[in-house]
Design a protein around this motif. Sequence first.
Motif, short mmCIF file in Angstrom:
data_model
loop_
_atom_site.label_atom_id
_atom_site.label_comp_id
_atom_site.label_asym_id
_atom_site.label_seq_id
_atom_site.Cartn_x
_atom_site.Cartn_y
_atom_site.Cartn_z
N ALA A 102 -36.05 23.22 59.12
CA ALA A 102 -37.13 22.21 58.62
C ALA A 102 -36.24 22.05 57.26
O ALA A 102 -36.95 22.54 55.95
CB ALA A 102 -38.24 23.89 57.97
N THR A 103 -35.44 21.16 57.35
CA THR A 103 -34.74 20.06 56.46
C THR A 103 -35.55 19.37 55.86
O THR A 103 -35.69 18.41 56.71
CB THR A 103 -33.04 20.29 57.02
OG1 THR A 103 -33.07 19.43 57.46
CG2 THR A 103 -32.58 21.34 56.46
N ARG A 104 -35.17 18.30 54.60
CA ARG A 104 -35.58 17.30 54.65
C ARG A 104 -34.51 16.09 54.94
O ARG A 104 -34.88 14.76 55.46
CB ARG A 104 -35.82 16.84 53.09
CG ARG A 104 -37.04 18.07 52.75
CD ARG A 104 -37.30 17.77 51.05
NE ARG A 104 -35.62 18.20 50.24
CZ ARG A 104 -36.55 18.05 48.95
NH1 ARG A 104 -36.94 17.58 48.21
NH2 ARG A 104 -34.85 18.48 48.55
N SER A 105 -33.70 16.87 54.91
CA SER A 105 -32.37 15.58 55.70
C SER A 105 -30.70 15.57 56.95
O SER A 105 -31.78 16.80 57.06
CB SER A 105 -31.64 15.18 55.04
OG SER A 105 -30.45 16.78 54.03
N LYS A 106 -30.88 15.16 57.31
CA LYS A 106 -29.48 15.52 58.40
C LYS A 106 -28.65 16.62 58.79
O LYS A 106 -28.49 17.04 57.15
CB LYS A 106 -30.00 14.08 59.50
CG LYS A 106 -31.08 13.58 59.42
CD LYS A 106 -30.25 12.24 60.68
CE LYS A 106 -31.11 11.20 60.51
NZ LYS A 106 -30.99 10.21 61.66
N ILE A 107 -28.25 16.77 59.46
CA ILE A 107 -27.46 17.82 59.31
C ILE A 107 -26.08 17.86 58.80
O ILE A 107 -24.98 18.52 58.11
CB ILE A 107 -26.67 18.72 60.93
CG1 ILE A 107 -26.37 20.44 60.12
CG2 ILE A 107 -26.29 17.79 61.99
CD1 ILE A 107 -26.74 21.51 62.28
N PHE A 108 -24.99 17.16 59.01
CA PHE A 108 -24.31 16.09 58.40
C PHE A 108 -24.37 15.35 57.64
O PHE A 108 -23.68 14.49 57.11
CB PHE A 108 -23.30 15.44 59.26
CG PHE A 108 -23.13 17.14 61.18
CD1 PHE A 108 -22.58 18.04 59.88
CD2 PHE A 108 -23.10 17.31 61.80
CE1 PHE A 108 -22.24 19.57 60.63
CE2 PHE A 108 -22.39 18.03 62.52
CZ PHE A 108 -22.51 19.50 61.98
N SER A 109 -25.66 14.48 57.20
CA SER A 109 -25.67 13.27 56.65
C SER A 109 -26.77 13.48 55.36
O SER A 109 -27.95 14.21 55.30
CB SER A 109 -26.33 11.81 57.21
OG SER A 109 -27.66 12.26 57.71
N ARG A 110 -27.17 12.51 54.72
CA ARG A 110 -28.31 12.63 54.05
C ARG A 110 -29.51 11.45 54.16
O ARG A 110 -30.76 12.04 53.41
CB ARG A 110 -27.85 12.24 51.88
CG ARG A 110 -26.91 13.52 52.24
CD ARG A 110 -26.47 12.46 50.10
NE ARG A 110 -27.57 13.16 49.64
CZ ARG A 110 -27.73 12.50 48.32
NH1 ARG A 110 -25.95 11.38 47.86
NH2 ARG A 110 -28.27 12.17 47.39
N ALA A 111 -29.51 11.32 55.60
CA ALA A 111 -30.26 10.54 56.74
C ALA A 111 -31.86 11.66 56.36
O ALA A 111 -31.52 12.35 56.55
CB ALA A 111 -29.45 10.31 57.47
N SER A 112 -33.14 10.20 56.20
CA SER A 112 -34.24 12.21 56.29
C SER A 112 -34.73 12.05 58.01
O SER A 112 -33.84 12.14 58.69
CB SER A 112 -35.04 10.74 55.80
OG SER A 112 -37.01 11.62 56.13
N THR A 113 -34.70 13.17 57.87
CA THR A 113 -36.04 13.38 58.66
C THR A 113 -37.39 13.46 59.88
O THR A 113 -37.90 13.99 59.97
CB THR A 113 -35.44 15.64 58.95
OG1 THR A 113 -35.59 16.10 58.00
CG2 THR A 113 -33.94 15.57 58.97
#
Length: 481
Positions: free
Chosen positions: A22-33
């Motif tokens: 439940a993160t707002r961004s991806k594991i290795f980038s700042r792109a939205s989830t």
Amino acid sequence: MSAPLIHGYEVVIGFETHTQLATRSKIFSRASTAFGAEPNTQACAVDLALPGTLPVMNREAVQCAIKLGLALGSHIALESIFARKNYFYPDLPKGYQISQFEIPVVQGGEVSFLLGDEQKTVRLVRAHLEEDAGKSLHEDFIGQSGIDLNRAGTPLLEIVTEPDMRSSAEAVAYARELHKLVTWIGICDGNMQEGSFRCDANVSVRKPGAPLGTRREIKNLNSFRNMQQAMDYEIRWQIEELEDGRAIEQATVLFNPDTGETRAMRSKEDSADYRYFPDPDLPPLVIAPEWIEATRTTMGELPRAMAARFVGGYGLPEYDAAILTQSKAMAAYFEEAAKASEQPKLASNWVMGELARRLNAQEQDIHQSPVSAQQLAQLIKRIVDATISNNAARQVFEALWSGAGSEVDALIDSLGLRQMNDSGALEKIIDDVIAANADNVAQFRAGKDKAFNALVGQVMKASKGKANPQQVNDLLRQRLA
């Protein structure tokens, strides 16, 4: 208690669960989830593996892994490494997946749960951080497929069990318990329809005492019902194959919920096929002990500990405690009603019974209940002090649920449900019933208990259901003694 054999075969099941964090961004980038965006609008240069891009670890994803490790009683590696898992699918932009192999962040641990009245424990091998792939789309295209890379790079924890489960029912109970745990600690929203919690079941069968059989992996089971059906079909299919003299070949299979059958998708790869090697773009993941301890202080009470407290503190049966701790919201609702009414067992009965029945019928969560915990507590108080009968309480509950009123006492009066507790008035009704039912009186005195129940029914009818049933029983027996 050993699991029952099926046609002389023992079932062996292990699970791999992909839990979307439940993160707002991806594991290795700042792109939205965020879920539901237009295809390929949430895939940045890092997710697309464009030349010159480098991954950067998402701290919140690591925090989620620490929480899971603490909740499962696992060892949390102070240093773990990321590896490249090499395979070539159209929805994998890099041609490899960043995952963990030799040294995962979460190691060992266990999940315990009740299967009926029996306590079961499933041992865990590991839980490792990794990125999700994209998604191939077939249904909206005629004669061709499309690729949506919005999911590429979404953070996952893959939770892997030992092959400890011996029936499909046990495996589903494990999956439910794990689902409850990851949502309870807030690392996953648990939405199976959106792919946030996806299970792969490794199923094999063997004769008792024989080595483990060849397993087939059922991929991407996204509902508990599908899990049960898929495993049951796969178990039957494998047994039939072996009984017909055919060998089981290791494979990855898909479940078709329309037909209720599994079908082979491809031969199952082993770890050597993926050619794992350490990712040169990512340094080792180092977790300070202080971070782990700081996280521990924020975890709050876990469901197993809360269930034990409900048993010890409220005197509830273990079954009740297990049901009431299926979610934080349900546990909080029960506890508020139990404290306000000072009747924990009655509160438990109403939450698991009438309230749960109505919520399930309307496919609602407990936080959507139109009847608050305080209203339920007031209703329980009126049952205990004999203001209303159990049957009348259900009528009041119905009125609260439908929005006919919000005050329990006002509804009792407006519905005319207040019990008759005036012993003088009740004694007169009983005397009239006895006088009018000489045959039943004679039968009762001759030893026929059914005749007494008939007399009770006549008294309740004469009082228009307002008499206190226990008081009726006591006074009637006194009169007939």
